[in-house]
Scaffold this active site. Structure first.
Site, PDB file in Angstrom:
ATOM      1  N   LYS A  96      -2.848  -3.221   7.201  1.00 44.77           N
ATOM      2  CA  LYS A  96      -3.630  -2.132   6.612  1.00 44.77           C
ATOM      3  C   LYS A  96      -2.837  -1.523   5.462  1.00 44.77           C
ATOM      4  CE  LYS A  96      -6.440  -0.697  10.565  1.00 44.77           C
ATOM      5  NZ  LYS A  96      -6.173  -1.892  11.383  1.00 44.77           N
ATOM      6  N   ASP A 130      -6.978  -5.611   6.181  1.00 41.92           N
ATOM      7  CA  ASP A 130      -8.114  -4.919   6.779  1.00 41.92           C
ATOM      8  C   ASP A 130      -8.657  -3.884   5.791  1.00 41.92           C
ATOM      9  OD1 ASP A 130      -7.591  -6.333   9.065  1.00 41.92           O
ATOM     10  OD2 ASP A 130      -6.646  -4.679  10.123  1.00 41.92           O
ATOM     11  N   MET A 131      -9.948  -3.612   5.887  1.00 38.99           N
ATOM     12  CA  MET A 131     -10.524  -2.520   5.114  1.00 38.99           C
ATOM     13  C   MET A 131     -10.614  -1.286   6.004  1.00 38.99           C
ATOM     14  SD  MET A 131     -11.443  -1.516   2.184  1.00 38.99           S
ATOM     15  CE  MET A 131     -11.807  -2.935   1.169  1.00 38.99           C
ATOM     16  N   ARG A 180     -13.091 -11.660   4.193  1.00 35.26           N
ATOM     17  CA  ARG A 180     -13.461 -11.601   5.615  1.00 35.26           C
ATOM     18  C   ARG A 180     -14.612 -10.620   5.723  1.00 35.26           C
ATOM     19  NH1 ARG A 180     -12.049  -8.078  10.121  1.00 35.26           N
ATOM     20  NH2 ARG A 180     -11.946  -9.254  12.071  1.00 35.26           N
ATOM     21  N   LYS A 183     -19.109  -6.164   9.867  1.00 30.12           N
ATOM     22  CA  LYS A 183     -20.200  -5.182   9.748  1.00 30.12           C
ATOM     23  C   LYS A 183     -19.682  -3.801   9.366  1.00 30.12           C
ATOM     24  CE  LYS A 183     -23.676  -7.367  12.685  1.00 30.12           C
ATOM     25  NZ  LYS A 183     -24.634  -7.156  13.806  1.00 30.12           N
ATOM     26  N   GLY A 184     -18.535  -3.386   9.904  1.00 26.21           N
ATOM     27  CA  GLY A 184     -17.995  -2.060   9.603  1.00 26.21           C
ATOM     28  C   GLY A 184     -17.766  -1.269  10.868  1.00 26.21           C
ATOM     29  N   HIS A 223     -19.114 -10.530  16.460  1.00 26.17           N
ATOM     30  CA  HIS A 223     -19.477 -11.068  17.769  1.00 26.17           C
ATOM     31  C   HIS A 223     -20.978 -11.037  18.018  1.00 26.17           C
ATOM     32  CE1 HIS A 223     -15.425  -9.311  17.843  1.00 26.17           C
ATOM     33  NE2 HIS A 223     -15.113 -10.381  18.528  1.00 26.17           N
ATOM     34  N   ARG A 285     -12.606  -0.284  19.282  1.00 26.93           N
ATOM     35  CA  ARG A 285     -13.197  -1.398  20.031  1.00 26.93           C
ATOM     36  C   ARG A 285     -14.185  -0.877  21.085  1.00 26.93           C
ATOM     37  NH1 ARG A 285     -10.584  -2.766  16.507  1.00 26.93           N
ATOM     38  NH2 ARG A 285     -12.664  -2.483  15.630  1.00 26.93           N
TER      39      ARG A 285
END
Length: 302
Positions: A96, A130-131, A180, A183-184, A223, A285
């Site tokens: 990050k 990573d965003m 990559r 969805k966010g 997923h 998560r």
């Protein structure tokens, strides 16, 4: 409501301090986090390699507040890359920008990322960035573009729920930068991101097609079985070979889909986090799928 609740909890520092020092922490997190040490991480990565699964190693941490912390983050990744090379693992490293000092000094952040990206390229690996939330979107794209000019191989995560993402993907495709697509995972306002799931899904499919048609080795992350099936269908329709893109998923989530991807002959890379600063990642998560919350609740009684 569940998603917003866990995103709110992810920002609560007192709860974070308690959770990250609680004896129950390892039992809570073992489904999603490889361990606290690099040794733990490499052991899991090696096991996944035996199953034909590549990995993206993520030393957990974000929003560092000093140049010393940022330098320590870079040093941790340089050590990880040395071990990846020694063990000949098919692994990249995922970082990050705020972990490398973007909140402190953009110049120092660039230099830290460049050092790690150069080392990654030297061993045949790469850096995946990573965003984070929209406060960092433009600056992260600028950072990646600058590092790519020097290194030539880097991957950036783009979030489909942002209205700006089509233009960002076109820009990255033109530069030949790997993307990559996800969805966010942040709680963004409706003037910046699609608030409805159906609109996010529609954007994801459109951007996926753009990456297949004009992108460089795209990573299709997530997923959602419908998105995975669409990626398989579209790639076959366009005669895109499986070695021209990959699926990326999170360690410990939807293992049935992971097996399906492998059985159908596609590349799979798992995002594999480790470290002690696991709380924000863990809460994000939980926010993404109610099933994750149920799994954690059941684990407490085993």
């Amino acid at each position: 409501m569940t998603r917003n609740f866990f995103l709110y909890l992810s920002q609560q520092q007192r709860l974070r301090r308690w959770m990250e020092t609680s004896p129950l922490a390892r039992k809570l997190t073992q489904r999603f986090i490889a361990g606290e040490t690099l040794e733990d991480e490499l052991g899991v990565a090696a096991q996944l390699h035996e199953q034909g699964i590549a990995t993206a190693l993520d030393h957990l941490g974000e929003n560092v507040t000093s140049l010393e912390e940022a330098a320590a983050s870079a040093a941790a990744y340089l050590t990880a890359l040395d071990q990846i090379a020694a063990l000949r693992l098919p692994a990249t490293v995922s970082i990050k920008a705020t972990q490398f000092g973007m909140d402190v000094s953009e110049i120092a952040c660039h230099d830290n990322v460049l050092r790690v990206a150069v080392r990654a390229k030297a061993i045949g690996s790469r850096v995946e960035i990573d965003m984070e939330d929209t406060r960092y979107t433009e600056r992260t794209i600028a950072l990646v573009s600058a590092v790519a000019r020097d290194v030539g191989d880097i991957r950036l995560c783009i979030q489909a729920y942002l209205y700006r993402s089509p233009a960002d993907i076109d820009r990255l495709n033109e530069l030949g930068i790997r993307v990559r697509l996800c969805k966010g995972a942040y709680n963004e306002p409706s003037n910046l991101a699609h608030p409805k799931k159906a609109d996010v899904d529609r954007s994801y499919v459109e951007l996926m097609h753009r990456l297949f048609d004009r992108g460089t080795d795209p990573a299709i992350a997530g997923h959602d079985p419908r998105m995975i099936q669409e990626a398989m269908r579209y790639s076959r329709e366009r005669d895109i070979a499986p070695d021209h893109f990959e699926f990326q998923m999170l360690y410990g989530i939807h293992r049935d889909l992971q097996r399906q991807v492998l059985e159908e002959g596609f590349r799979l890379r798992l995002y594999l986090p480790y470290g002690t600063a696991w709380y924000p990642y863990f809460m994000r998560r939980l926010s993404e799928r109610p099933a994750n919350v149920l799994f954690v609740a059941r684990s407490l009684f085993r």
